[in-house]
Scaffold this active site. Structure first.
Site, PDB file in Angstrom:
ATOM      1  N   GLY A  79       0.831  -1.374   0.014  1.00 14.63           N
ATOM      2  CA  GLY A  79       0.000  -0.154  -0.126  1.00 14.63           C
ATOM      3  C   GLY A  79       0.743   1.153  -0.015  1.00 14.63           C
ATOM      4  O   GLY A  79       0.649   2.330  -0.627  1.00 14.63           O
ATOM      5  N   CYS A  80       1.816   1.244   0.765  1.00 20.50           N
ATOM      6  CA  CYS A  80       2.704   2.351   0.818  1.00 20.50           C
ATOM      7  C   CYS A  80       3.314   2.804  -0.458  1.00 20.50           C
ATOM      8  O   CYS A  80       3.802   3.680  -0.911  1.00 20.50           O
ATOM      9  CB  CYS A  80       3.989   2.113   1.837  1.00 20.50           C
ATOM     10  SG  CYS A  80       3.139   1.707   3.583  1.00 20.50           S
ATOM     11  N   SER A  81       3.795   1.476  -1.174  1.00 22.03           N
ATOM     12  CA  SER A  81       4.491   1.744  -2.562  1.00 22.03           C
ATOM     13  C   SER A  81       3.758   1.789  -3.751  1.00 22.03           C
ATOM     14  O   SER A  81       4.393   2.614  -4.774  1.00 22.03           O
ATOM     15  CB  SER A  81       5.488   0.447  -2.711  1.00 22.03           C
ATOM     16  OG  SER A  81       6.498   0.512  -1.792  1.00 22.03           O
TER      17      SER A  81
END
Length: 193
Positions: A79-81
């Site tokens: 999700g962060c990437s």
């Protein structure tokens, strides 16, 4: 004389033993608050950029001007990437040129080498300050620590985004479950501004 020595010793012990309890019971410290709130000043802690030798003091970095800070559970996580960091990289121009933001910072409970590599992998250099909260001091101080030991091996940051002006939180979006990708996206921060 024995009574005065005993009395002095008792007074000293009372102060040493009782004082922390009183301090804890009546202190307005962040230990009793769920998280940082709009209107709060950011705490002064040390973060790291690029490597352990490059220290950044939060009150110096965010103390003057308007800044966006977003926190993520972990570098290189899906999700962060795929969504969170790329959204801020993509909106860098809109945030800085159109909305007057001086800096955009991504903070994660990671080491500075990982944060630096993650920023380079997503073309964040010169756009997003990739800051490592090595021991989670900043994240704990703002009350946004989350136990992700089962998935990421330790305590991490909840996912959030905030606008800070002259060291004071002006808007704050914390994901309800701590990790989702809804309210903390760059598009929501643009709407705030």
């Amino acid at each position: 004389m024995a009574n005065s020595v005993l009395s002095s010793s008792f007074s000293l012990c009372t102060k040493i033993l009782m004082r922390p309890q009183i301090t804890r019971l009546f202190s307005a410290s962040s230990a009793f608050r769920a998280s940082v709130q709009v209107g709060d000043k950011l705490p002064s802690t040390v973060l790291f950029e690029h490597n352990p030798g490059e220290k950044v003091v939060t009150t110096e970095l965010f103390g003057k001007g308007k800044h966006v800070i977003f926190g993520v559970p972990g570098a290189f996580t899906p999700g962060c990437s795929k969504t969170h960091l790329p959204g801020y990289v993509q909106e860098h121009g809109s945030l800085t040129k159109s909305k007057g933001i001086q800096s955009i910072a991504c903070i994660s409970v990671n080491d500075p080498f990982v944060m630096d590599a993650w920023g380079k992998a997503h073309d964040a250099d010169g756009k997003i300050r990739m800051l490592a909260d090595i021991e989670g001091e900043f994240t704990k101080a703002i009350g946004l620590i989350i136990d992700l030991t089962a998935v990421l091996g330790n305590h991490r940051s909840k996912r959030y985004a905030m606008v800070v002006e002259d060291g004071v939180v002006k808007s704050l979006h914390v994901e309800p479950d701590g990790t989702g990708l809804t309210c903390s996206l760059a598009s929501n921060i643009l709407e705030d501004l």
